[in-house]
Design a protein around this motif. Structure first.
Motif, PDB file in Angstrom:
ATOM      1  N   GLU A  46       0.807  -1.216   0.000  1.00 38.13           N
ATOM      2  CA  GLU A  46       0.000   0.000   0.000  1.00 38.13           C
ATOM      3  C   GLU A  46       0.842   1.268   0.000  1.00 38.13           C
ATOM      4  N   TYR A  89      -3.982  -0.176  -5.138  1.00 36.99           N
ATOM      5  CA  TYR A  89      -4.835   0.210  -4.010  1.00 36.99           C
ATOM      6  C   TYR A  89      -5.682   1.436  -4.338  1.00 36.99           C
ATOM      7  N   THR A  90      -5.191   2.288  -5.220  1.00 39.22           N
ATOM      8  CA  THR A  90      -5.938   3.498  -5.607  1.00 39.22           C
ATOM      9  C   THR A  90      -6.356   3.480  -7.068  1.00 39.22           C
ATOM     10  N   GLU A  91      -5.789   2.574  -7.852  1.00 40.43           N
ATOM     11  CA  GLU A  91      -6.093   2.477  -9.286  1.00 40.43           C
ATOM     12  C   GLU A  91      -6.412   1.019  -9.637  1.00 40.43           C
TER      13      GLU A  91
END
Length: 445
Positions: A46, A89-91
């Motif tokens: 992360e 985690y974000t994409e």
């Protein structure tokens, strides 16, 4: 403006090692017109450095420096082989979409020794799965459902049989998530999980030299990487037709068994490190470079490598060449490798790296090797000081234990080493009564 190249490599890991090792090879193959592709980097945990790489359009500078066959090398390469970076985690949608691109052929990874693990609470619908094998299984399953071909998977984590361990974890997730026998058969037949051995000291971001190196390249680079010139990549399998690293002139070996090369590296390179550093610290030295410049320490190092380690594992020209390369690597003027950094957890390191050679030498020649048994005496003396850094229980025991008690500690060595008592006690007493300098003279004399 960068020419758009098709994306063919998925790389799990954005750290210094992969950028100073694998990405360097892809870059050089591209420059030689032997590789028509680019790398997509996936951040495996992360928190990482993906955003910093993105700020630089995924470009950075790599400096390879060291001694090669007696010649000082200072090589600079501008790395632009990475097309983009993805944080799953974000994409997560972008990460899932990687499975849809039929051009992808290779997956490389270096997620640290702890990265290849099966975590039972990971779920197929996690966005993403926490573990690296979980993320990989999610990607492979989507690939399978789309009816696309699999990957050549090059695992670079520093564990034994890394490719096989990664494959086993993915199979466990297939069972846990009920993905079916067809998927497991596809994983087995359409993918090659290659175990590999990687060998290059990557020193990473050059904090002390950063300003000077930025002036040298005439630009600011906050993702700059540094490494030694030496490299070795042993890969179990043979995909030279798709990845022509040997043809390009690199020290890459395709083989059906990585184990002999792993043994050579552990016994010669790591064994030389571990057998040298503790005595050298007691002698008053601080770095590996200082050891190579010191007449006594370097003489004992050469004795251990060429008279004790190599004769035990096989006195071949390849092993001797590897031993000579180790000496050049240790003498690298661009690396300040602290002895106390190498000395961390020396009991377990000695058991894995040095003790097997001592025992095999005794079995082969009928006597114990003097240099390596001297290094065990130096280890015991070192652990009697406050400089040792190990587990609390090990430190407490070793600080007060006699030589005889240490050797009897089967928990540490895997067996009772009491038969070595006479020779180890002799060298320990020499160190304690005569001092380290005279002890070096005695073992060399």
């Amino acid at each position: 403006m960068r020419t758009q190249r098709k994306e063919t490599v998925i790389q799990f890991g954005e750290g210094g090692f992969l950028r100073g090792f694998v990405d360097y090879f892809f870059q050089k193959l591209k420059e030689k017109d032997m590789f028509d592709g680019s790398v997509v980097v996936v951040q495996p945990i992360e928190k990482g450095m993906i955003e910093e790489l993105k700020k630089q359009n995924c470009k950075y500078h790599l400096f390879l420096r060291g001694i090669d066959k007696g010649r000082v090398v200072d090589e600079h390469t501008h790395i632009d082989i990475i097309s983009r970076c993805i944080n799953p985690y974000t994409e997560h949608q972008a990460y899932e979409a990687l499975a849809q691109n039929p051009d992808f052929r290779f997956i490389v990874s270096n997620t640290t020794e702890a990265g290849i693990e099966f975590v039972p609470d990971n779920r197929l619908d996690d966005k993403p799965a926490k573990s690296f094998p979980g993320k990989l299984t999610q990607l492979l399953y989507r690939r399978f459902l789309l009816g696309l071909k699999g990957f050549i998977i090059l695992s670079c984590e520093l564990i034994d049989h890394n490719g096989e361990e990664l494959k086993q974890c993915c199979m466990q997730y297939a069972d846990l998530w009920g993905l079916g026998e067809d998927f497991k058969n596809w994983m087995e037949k359409e993918n090659d999980f290659c175990s590999t051995l990687v060998d290059r000291i990557v020193t990473g971001f050059p904090r002390e030299e950063h300003k000077a190196l930025c002036e040298r390249i005439k630009e600011q680079d906050n993702m700059m990487d540094t490494a030694e010139i030496f490299h070795l990549w042993v890969i179990q399998g043979n995909h030279e037709d798709e990845l022509p690293l040997v043809k390009a002139g690199y020290n890459v070996i395709w083989t059906d068994n990585v184990d002999p090369y792993k043994k050579r590296k552990v016994r010669i390179l790591n064994g030389a490190h571990t057998s040298m550093v503790l005595g050298a610290h007691l002698y008053g030295l601080e770095t590996v470079g200082e050891c190579l410049k010191d007449e006594k320490v370097s003489a004992l190092l050469k004795k251990c490598i060429f008279e004790e380690i190599i004769p035990t594992i096989g006195d071949s020209q390849d092993n001797r060449n590897f031993g000579q390369a180790v000496l050049e690597r240790f003498a690298n003027p661009f690396i300040r490798h602290l002895l106390l950094s190498i000395a961390l957890n020396s009991v377990s390191k000695f058991r894995a790296r040095v003790l097997p050679t001592i025992l095999e030498y005794k079995e082969k020649y009928g006597t114990y090797p003097q240099g390596l048994t001297f290094s065990l005496a130096a280890l015991i003396a070192f652990y009697h000081t406050d400089a040792a850094n190990d587990g609390e229980e090990i430190l407490a025991f070793m600080k007060e234990a006699s030589v005889a008690d240490v050797l009897k500690k089967e928990e540490y060595w895997g067996q009772d080493l009491s038969p070595m008592l006479d020779v180890v006690q002799k060298w320990y007493d020499c160190i304690e009564t005569e001092g380290m300098e005279n002890a070096y003279s005695a073992v060399l004399g």
